[in-house]
Every structure is written in structure tokens, then in C-alpha cells.
Design a protein around this motif. Sequence first.
Motif, PDB file in Angstrom:
ATOM      1  N   PRO A 397      33.733  10.647  43.317  1.00  0.00           N
ATOM      2  CA  PRO A 397      33.647  11.462  44.528  1.00  0.00           C
ATOM      3  C   PRO A 397      34.438  13.402  43.899  1.00  0.00           C
ATOM      4  O   PRO A 397      34.151  13.618  44.553  1.00  0.00           O
ATOM      5  CB  PRO A 397      35.601  11.224  44.819  1.00  0.00           C
ATOM      6  CG  PRO A 397      35.686   9.734  44.509  1.00  0.00           C
ATOM      7  CD  PRO A 397      34.760   9.853  42.753  1.00  0.00           C
ATOM      8  N   GLY A 398      33.896  13.030  42.803  1.00  0.00           N
ATOM      9  CA  GLY A 398      34.095  14.956  42.150  1.00  0.00           C
ATOM     10  C   GLY A 398      32.689  15.715  42.012  1.00  0.00           C
ATOM     11  O   GLY A 398      31.539  14.965  42.540  1.00  0.00           O
ATOM     12  N   ALA A 399      33.311  16.677  41.676  1.00  0.00           N
ATOM     13  CA  ALA A 399      32.164  17.669  41.823  1.00  0.00           C
ATOM     14  C   ALA A 399      30.662  16.954  40.045  1.00  0.00           C
ATOM     15  O   ALA A 399      29.949  17.172  40.693  1.00  0.00           O
ATOM     16  CB  ALA A 399      32.761  19.109  41.473  1.00  0.00           C
ATOM     17  N   GLY A 400      31.318  17.036  39.744  1.00  0.00           N
ATOM     18  CA  GLY A 400      30.316  16.482  38.394  1.00  0.00           C
ATOM     19  C   GLY A 400      30.274  15.274  38.363  1.00  0.00           C
ATOM     20  O   GLY A 400      30.104  14.080  39.815  1.00  0.00           O
ATOM     21  N   ARG A 401      28.521  14.915  38.162  1.00  0.00           N
ATOM     22  CA  ARG A 401      27.702  14.004  38.746  1.00  0.00           C
ATOM     23  C   ARG A 401      28.723  12.197  37.500  1.00  0.00           C
ATOM     24  O   ARG A 401      28.372  12.782  36.548  1.00  0.00           O
ATOM     25  CB  ARG A 401      26.179  14.521  37.907  1.00  0.00           C
ATOM     26  CG  ARG A 401      25.521  15.299  39.172  1.00  0.00           C
ATOM     27  CD  ARG A 401      24.699  16.147  38.636  1.00  0.00           C
ATOM     28  NE  ARG A 401      24.860  16.847  37.616  1.00  0.00           N
ATOM     29  CZ  ARG A 401      23.717  18.084  37.186  1.00  0.00           C
ATOM     30  NH1 ARG A 401      22.365  17.748  38.012  1.00  0.00           N
ATOM     31  NH2 ARG A 401      23.936  18.340  36.070  1.00  0.00           N
ATOM     32  N   THR A 402      28.205  11.709  38.237  1.00  0.00           N
ATOM     33  CA  THR A 402      28.122  10.325  37.152  1.00  0.00           C
ATOM     34  C   THR A 402      26.945   9.068  38.029  1.00  0.00           C
ATOM     35  O   THR A 402      26.545   9.711  38.400  1.00  0.00           O
ATOM     36  CB  THR A 402      29.852   9.423  38.088  1.00  0.00           C
ATOM     37  OG1 THR A 402      30.440  10.235  38.743  1.00  0.00           O
ATOM     38  CG2 THR A 402      30.076   8.305  37.574  1.00  0.00           C
ATOM     39  N   PHE A 403      26.881   8.727  36.925  1.00  0.00           N
ATOM     40  CA  PHE A 403      25.779   7.814  36.074  1.00  0.00           C
ATOM     41  C   PHE A 403      26.399   6.658  35.588  1.00  0.00           C
ATOM     42  O   PHE A 403      26.986   6.480  34.442  1.00  0.00           O
ATOM     43  CB  PHE A 403      25.054   8.140  35.705  1.00  0.00           C
ATOM     44  CG  PHE A 403      24.310  10.124  36.088  1.00  0.00           C
ATOM     45  CD1 PHE A 403      23.012   9.913  37.132  1.00  0.00           C
ATOM     46  CD2 PHE A 403      25.139  11.579  35.824  1.00  0.00           C
ATOM     47  CE1 PHE A 403      22.214  10.767  37.901  1.00  0.00           C
ATOM     48  CE2 PHE A 403      23.801  12.327  36.137  1.00  0.00           C
ATOM     49  CZ  PHE A 403      22.630  11.898  37.306  1.00  0.00           C
ATOM     50  N   ALA A 404      25.445   5.603  35.829  1.00  0.00           N
ATOM     51  CA  ALA A 404      25.770   4.430  35.258  1.00  0.00           C
ATOM     52  C   ALA A 404      24.444   3.125  34.984  1.00  0.00           C
ATOM     53  O   ALA A 404      23.438   3.055  34.974  1.00  0.00           O
ATOM     54  CB  ALA A 404      26.376   3.164  36.446  1.00  0.00           C
TER      55      ALA A 404
END
Length: 507
Positions: A397-404
Motif C-alpha cells: 500500500p505504500g508509495a514505494g513500489r513492490t514487486f514479487a
Amino acid sequence: MVETMVRTAQGRVRGTTTAAGARFLGIPYAAPPVGPGRLRPPRPPASWDGVRDATDLGPEPPQPQFGSDPDGLLFDPAVPGDDCLNLNVWTPDPGATGLPVMVWIPGGAFQFSSGGSYDGSRFARDGVVCVTINYRTGADGFLYLGEGDDANLGLLDQIAALSWVQDNVAAFGGDPGRVTVFGESAGAMSLGVLLTVPRAVGLFRRAVLQSGAAHHIVPAADAARVGAELAGALGVPPTREALAEVPVDRLLEGQARIDAEVRTCPDPARWGREVVASVMPFHPVVDGDVVPAPPIERLAAGVAADVDVLVGTNTDDWRFGPVLGGFIDQVTEDALAGPVEEYGSWSTAAFGLPADRALPHYRAAHPGAAPGDLLAALLTDWWVRVPALRLADAHAPGAGRTFAYEFAWPSPLFGGRLGACHALEIAFVFDTLDLGRQQMMGGALGADPPQDLADTMHRAWISFATGGDPGWPRYDRERRAVRRFGAGPAVVDDPYAPERALWAGVR
């Protein structure tokens, strides 16, 4: 090879120029942890006159020896020595400016640490300044004796190395504002903690966690009991001053005795469930200072929300230990369903998951699998997969991007029994398949590992470090997109929904 020089904050260093760029080895980022620095937080490195040679690997911190490695799976070229808090730098061009920086935290079950086991030359070849570090492990790095004690020294070493990078990487062509920290196993678990450590704020912009996340942390009371047990095994008072007087070899012997006690007497009431399940008596502790609270809780509360994160696991991550340890064929149904006090980490109860919930799930997911194979799948989920999913969910949910991601290429070793096991992806990320056994897990690659897969992974990691986008859809709580390397389709949505449901509410 031609020599080349760079001026650091402490003095000039002499490295070597190669086809890929320039290489500087064994540069101290902190003072030797001996004398008054023994079992104490890292101190700044001393300056020097003249030019310091940086053409050979520096010493590594005190740690057990790997022992026999007939299959060439482990690579550890460094030697012990006092000046062990050092790092290695590969750069495309020391005269450049603004290059992305990638700092590698090696794994090793919080028992080993050898930044020299990894070759960063291919990152330099492709325009990245690559740094690999050593840090203290075992009791040297994670001894804890109670409230007010110096705790998490290994994490403080990592922070000192990252601070050195901030102060010095521009001299090697790097941009201190474009630092990506990446690590595997204990290195990734360290990074999962560092994301939430106040002292690490601002030291990196992006993080890559390979087969490790933010869950494996020891409660303070359990860590203090382990520290007291170590002092008792060595016959000294449970104080840092007394333990600092114990010779390194004896401290390692005492550490080995505690390891053996945890394995042979796996009583959660004595050691704590995290220690019994992980069989890691010494690893990061919630001390209320360096680590203020369980990292996953802080991540869920929005800490590190502005950091870009790439997190993932290998399909068969925890087959590594059971297959190489030879016990995958010794595990029984009785052990899986039995009490943890008798069967230790062969019992599903060790992981907080009742057998009547766990075993039907894993039997259905792995039809016809032997008990040892079921245990390997459960270990993979507990150790790395579920923690990775929870970290991704907390951070998304944060401003930083998340990838898996998931690494799915299986090793041909042991008749294919290793599968896509722990640490197998490292050579693909570093693009060092051609180095074979002269790298960590190089012996597990077989005769003809797929170079095209290494090209793809290596490029994705560089793309993430350079611009925050590895090249596939972001992870969010609706789609939960995962990039799968080594098996199609390339992107899958929420591939481990059943495992998330099974482990819900289980720490």
C-alpha cells in the motif's frame, strides 16, 4: 591486469583494472573488532598514509568452517583475520559519476559471512557499482544478554558498511542516492530487519530480498536465555566483558555446543519456538533499541513505505537442507505429527501449525510425496515463502513500489532432487554461470545451465536498481502478480493463495 587507485575518506586504495572495469578488494569499513572492540558495536576505520593494497580479498569474520564440500556447492575463498569488517567494490569506471549502486549482504544462516564468495564484475560490466560486504555472525554478531546490552552487532556492521558506501561510493563512480541493497537467505532476513531499523533510514533507496524476509527474529527473553546458556557452556559469567575475554576458537566451540543442544534437546520452553524451529540460536533480536519491534509489524504500520522492494523465493527453497543433509529419506509420518520436544524441526508443531491442519494441505498439494518431501515443502513455506508474501502484502500500500518473483529452474544435481533450491538463483542474478564451482552453489548448476535465464534475471535486477522497475506488473493486494523465472507462464497471479490461507494467523 593494470593497477588503478581511488581516494577514500580513510586514504588511497590500489585496485586492479579488468575487462569489466576496476576491482578493489578487502577495504575496511570499520575498525578490527578486537581488543576494546571485541563483542562491541563497530567503530570507524582508521585512516592510513600512502596507498593501501586492495588487490586481494580481506579476512572474514570468525565463523565455523564449512567442512567437507565434495559436490562443490559452497565457495568460501577468504581467510580469518582481525581486520575482518571489510568490503569489495567492482566499478565500471572510478572516474564516472552518478552510477547506480548495488550492495550485497551475503547469507549463511547467521553463522557464516563471506562477501568474497561473490563476484560483482558482471554488474560492473553492465554499468553498476557492486559492493559485497562481510559482517559478524553467530555469537560474535548476535549475542544478547538482556536489557541494555549491546545487541545485533551484525546488523550494526551492515549499517556501518552502508554508511561507508554513502561516504565513499562517489569516489568509485557511484551515486549515494541510488543505492539498492540486495541479499539472500540470512542476508535477505537482515535486510527485512534493516528496512525497519531507525539507524538505517536513508542509507538505501531500494531493496531486493531473495529467499528471506522480515519474520525470523528472536524475542528478547529467548535471546537472553541463549546468551546465558553460552556463558554457562564456557564457564564464565553472563557478561559481555567476560565473554569478550574468551578466545575466538573457544567462543566458536561454545557456539557449536549451543547449536548441538538446540538440535538434540529441542524444548521450546527452554529455547523459545523461533530458536527451535529455525535451529539458529544466534540471529537478530527485538532488543527495543536497534530493533524496536518485530519488523513485519513496523512494515505493516508504514515504516519504509517509500523504499522500492523486490521480494521472492525459489520454488523448492528448503529442499536444500534435507537433501544435502541426507535426512529427507529419514523423516517419518510419526515425526511430522509428533511432539516438537521429541522431533524438533521435523514436527509440524515446531512451526505453530497443527498437524491436523498442515498434513492434509501438504498431502493434497503434493500427491504421493514422501514425508521428507512434505517436510521440505512446509519448511519452504515457513522459512521464506509465507514471510515473503506477508512482506509484500505489508509493503504494497505504500508509495514505494513492490514487486514479487519466484525462481523455478531446477538443479539437475542429485537426480533432480534439489529442485529449484535455496541459493540456486544467485549465479543467475550475478550472471556468473561460467564461473562454475568458483562461486556459491556453483556445483549445483550442472553441465549446461541456461544462460538466457541468467541474462533475463541479471537484467531485471539491474533495471530495478536503476529505475525501480524490473519489468513486470507491480504486486498489489488484489492481483498479487508474481514473475516466475524458469517456468511458464512468466507472470502468475496469487499462486500461493492456499498457503496464505493455511498460515493465516500463524507466526
